[in-house]
Motif scaffolding. Structure first.
Motif, PDB file in Angstrom:
ATOM      1  N   UNK A 254       0.856  -1.179   0.000  1.00 59.77           N
ATOM      2  CA  UNK A 254       0.000   0.000   0.000  1.00 59.77           C
ATOM      3  C   UNK A 254       0.891   1.227   0.000  1.00 59.77           C
ATOM      4  N   UNK A 255       0.407   2.304  -0.577  1.00 64.73           N
ATOM      5  CA  UNK A 255       1.076   3.588  -0.396  1.00 64.73           C
ATOM      6  C   UNK A 255       0.024   4.692  -0.465  1.00 64.73           C
ATOM      7  N   UNK A 256       0.408   5.897  -0.156  1.00 64.52           N
ATOM      8  CA  UNK A 256      -0.540   7.001  -0.192  1.00 64.52           C
ATOM      9  C   UNK A 256      -1.228   7.242   1.136  1.00 64.52           C
ATOM     10  N   UNK A 257      -2.389   7.874   1.061  1.00 66.65           N
ATOM     11  CA  UNK A 257      -3.059   8.356   2.270  1.00 66.65           C
ATOM     12  C   UNK A 257      -3.626   7.234   3.139  1.00 66.65           C
ATOM     13  N   UNK A 258      -3.987   6.084   2.557  1.00 65.25           N
ATOM     14  CA  UNK A 258      -4.591   5.014   3.359  1.00 65.25           C
ATOM     15  C   UNK A 258      -3.609   4.477   4.402  1.00 65.25           C
TER      16      UNK A 258
ATOM     17  N   UNK B 241     -10.700   9.935  -1.024  1.00 64.27           N
ATOM     18  CA  UNK B 241      -9.354   9.443  -1.301  1.00 64.27           C
ATOM     19  C   UNK B 241      -9.397   8.208  -2.200  1.00 64.27           C
ATOM     20  N   UNK B 242      -8.282   7.975  -2.901  1.00 66.56           N
ATOM     21  CA  UNK B 242      -8.178   6.755  -3.684  1.00 66.56           C
ATOM     22  C   UNK B 242      -7.317   5.737  -2.927  1.00 66.56           C
ATOM     23  N   UNK B 243      -7.323   4.519  -3.407  1.00 63.49           N
ATOM     24  CA  UNK B 243      -6.494   3.456  -2.839  1.00 63.49           C
ATOM     25  C   UNK B 243      -5.334   3.237  -3.790  1.00 63.49           C
ATOM     26  N   UNK B 244      -4.110   3.313  -3.273  1.00 67.63           N
ATOM     27  CA  UNK B 244      -2.916   3.126  -4.094  1.00 67.63           C
ATOM     28  C   UNK B 244      -2.251   1.808  -3.736  1.00 67.63           C
ATOM     29  N   UNK B 245      -2.016   0.998  -4.746  1.00 65.65           N
ATOM     30  CA  UNK B 245      -1.426  -0.330  -4.570  1.00 65.65           C
ATOM     31  C   UNK B 245      -0.242  -0.519  -5.506  1.00 65.65           C
ATOM     32  N   UNK B 246       0.743  -1.248  -5.034  1.00 65.50           N
ATOM     33  CA  UNK B 246       1.860  -1.686  -5.870  1.00 65.50           C
ATOM     34  C   UNK B 246       1.951  -3.198  -5.771  1.00 65.50           C
ATOM     35  N   UNK B 247       2.026  -3.852  -6.919  1.00 63.61           N
ATOM     36  CA  UNK B 247       2.176  -5.300  -6.974  1.00 63.61           C
ATOM     37  C   UNK B 247       3.476  -5.623  -7.698  1.00 63.61           C
ATOM     38  N   UNK B 248       4.316  -6.438  -7.072  1.00 65.59           N
ATOM     39  CA  UNK B 248       5.569  -6.888  -7.681  1.00 65.59           C
ATOM     40  C   UNK B 248       5.449  -8.380  -7.978  1.00 65.59           C
ATOM     41  N   UNK B 249       5.697  -8.748  -9.227  1.00 66.12           N
ATOM     42  CA  UNK B 249       5.621 -10.146  -9.647  1.00 66.12           C
ATOM     43  C   UNK B 249       7.025 -10.744  -9.755  1.00 66.12           C
TER      44      UNK B 249
ATOM     45  N   UNK C 107      -8.984  -6.117 -11.143  1.00 63.87           N
ATOM     46  CA  UNK C 107      -8.830  -6.042  -9.694  1.00 63.87           C
ATOM     47  C   UNK C 107      -9.100  -4.620  -9.197  1.00 63.87           C
ATOM     48  N   UNK C 108      -8.499  -3.640  -9.852  1.00 69.36           N
ATOM     49  CA  UNK C 108      -8.677  -2.244  -9.443  1.00 69.36           C
ATOM     50  C   UNK C 108     -10.126  -1.810  -9.606  1.00 69.36           C
ATOM     51  N   UNK C 109     -10.720  -2.166 -10.712  1.00 64.43           N
ATOM     52  CA  UNK C 109     -12.106  -1.760 -10.966  1.00 64.43           C
ATOM     53  C   UNK C 109     -13.047  -2.393  -9.951  1.00 64.43           C
ATOM     54  N   UNK C 110     -12.805  -3.652  -9.608  1.00 61.09           N
ATOM     55  CA  UNK C 110     -13.667  -4.336  -8.648  1.00 61.09           C
ATOM     56  C   UNK C 110     -13.602  -3.710  -7.266  1.00 61.09           C
TER      57      UNK C 110
ATOM     58  N   UNK D  53     -15.462  -0.361  -7.340  1.00 59.84           N
ATOM     59  CA  UNK D  53     -16.918  -0.514  -7.410  1.00 59.84           C
ATOM     60  C   UNK D  53     -17.512  -1.037  -6.112  1.00 59.84           C
ATOM     61  N   UNK D  54     -16.758  -1.850  -5.392  1.00 60.28           N
ATOM     62  CA  UNK D  54     -17.305  -2.518  -4.207  1.00 60.28           C
ATOM     63  C   UNK D  54     -17.153  -1.715  -2.920  1.00 60.28           C
ATOM     64  N   UNK D  55     -16.315  -0.690  -2.943  1.00 60.87           N
ATOM     65  CA  UNK D  55     -16.067   0.066  -1.707  1.00 60.87           C
ATOM     66  C   UNK D  55     -16.283   1.555  -1.940  1.00 60.87           C
ATOM     67  N   UNK D  56     -17.386   2.059  -1.376  1.00 62.82           N
ATOM     68  CA  UNK D  56     -17.712   3.476  -1.518  1.00 62.82           C
ATOM     69  C   UNK D  56     -16.758   4.370  -0.743  1.00 62.82           C
ATOM     70  N   UNK D  57     -15.949   3.778   0.125  1.00 62.82           N
ATOM     71  CA  UNK D  57     -15.006   4.564   0.930  1.00 62.82           C
ATOM     72  C   UNK D  57     -13.922   5.223   0.081  1.00 62.82           C
ATOM     73  N   UNK D  58     -13.715   4.720  -1.142  1.00 62.82           N
ATOM     74  CA  UNK D  58     -12.661   5.265  -1.994  1.00 62.82           C
ATOM     75  C   UNK D  58     -13.234   5.806  -3.300  1.00 62.82           C
TER      76      UNK D  58
END
Length: 269
Positions: free
Chosen positions: A49-53, A63-71, A86-89, A92-97
């Motif tokens: 995670x990064x950013x305000x969350x 606020x938005x949710x910021x994620x970093x995924x390393x493969x 994944x991001x769209x889901x 759509x599922x969480x009104x908090x962001x």
């Protein structure tokens, strides 16, 4: 002595933690962890995670949710499609962001020598581990010096032509808002890292970043404060975008180059 995000030896302290996530966002973070693991399985090295969350400063519904995924490997087209779903889901599922930003890269790219003082620094200092082994264990410690300033934001001049094209092609309030948020965030962060070595510290707070910048460039302080405001509450005024790409942006790019030089060319992430 003022803390300014550094430890007693002058190195960055990693910002954010899972313990700082506000109660309103804990269900979202738990869902993100579960969905990332399910989506990528054995291909996943780690997620952050990064950013305000993780900083505990997120605003529910804003606020938005910021994620970093390393493969473990270079992301494929299928991997990127998975990230979009994944991001769209989550959005759509969480009104908090209000939106999800998801960066997808290979662990080798994060740890590469070329990215040592840009993306590597970002992971080691600004990202909060969510899943997997922490890549920060393989990265050095960092100070707020001119090298870091150059390698993180010394490419503003290269971005401006594309910004101008986007500003000219935008025509709806939603497009103006999206661009004002994007441009203003980058300008404020670039303005801050311009003065970061002289200030001798770190902050991710955009309002504080603008205020720190204004201490060294009082003639541009009002513009940067306005940009910080637009970063938090995007505006629909195309004149604001024109001001960014015709005045503040070019001036900032020139001043940055004069003080820190330009970012070392590298393959795109």
């Amino acid at each position: 002595m003022e803390h300014r995000g550094l430890d007693a030896y002058g190195y960055f302290e990693r910002e954010g933690s899972l313990g700082q996530v506000q109660v309103e966002f804990r269900g979202l973070v738990a869902a993100a962890r579960e969905r990332i693991a399910e989506a990528y399985g054995h291909r996943l090295h780690s997620a952050y995670l990064y950013g305000s969350v993780p900083r505990g400063t997120a605003r529910p519904g804003w606020s938005d949710l910021d994620l970093l995924i390393a493969l473990h490997h270079e992301p494929s087209g299928e991997d990127r499609d998975t990230a979009e779903v994944l991001a769209r889901g989550l959005d759509e599922d969480f009104a908090e962001i209000d939106g999800v930003g998801l960066l997808l890269h290979s662990k080798d790219q994060v740890l590469s020598e070329a990215e040592r003082f840009d993306f590597g620094w970002f992971v080691a200092c600004l990202c909060t581990p969510l899943l997997g082994a922490d890549l920060a264990e393989h990265l050095p410690r960092y100070r707020p010096d001119s090298l870091l300033a150059r390698e993180t934001n010394g490419d503003l001049a290269d971005l401006l032509p594309a910004w101008r094209a986007k500003a000219q092609s935008a025509s709806t309030p939603e497009e103006y808002r999206k661009l004002s948020r994007l441009f203003s965030r980058r300008l404020v962060r670039t303005g801050f890292t311009l003065v970061m070595p002289r200030w001798g510290g770190w902050t991710s707070d955009l309002v504080e970043s603008a205020e720190v910048f204004g201490q060294y460039y009082p003639e541009r302080a009002a513009q940067m404060r306005a940009a910080a405001s637009a970063a938090l509450d995007p505006v629909e005024d195309p004149a604001v975008l024109r001001g960014y790409v015709e005045d503040l942006g070019p001036w900032l790019a020139d001043e940055y180059t004069a003080r820190h030089g330009t970012k070392t060319p590298r393959p795109p992430l």
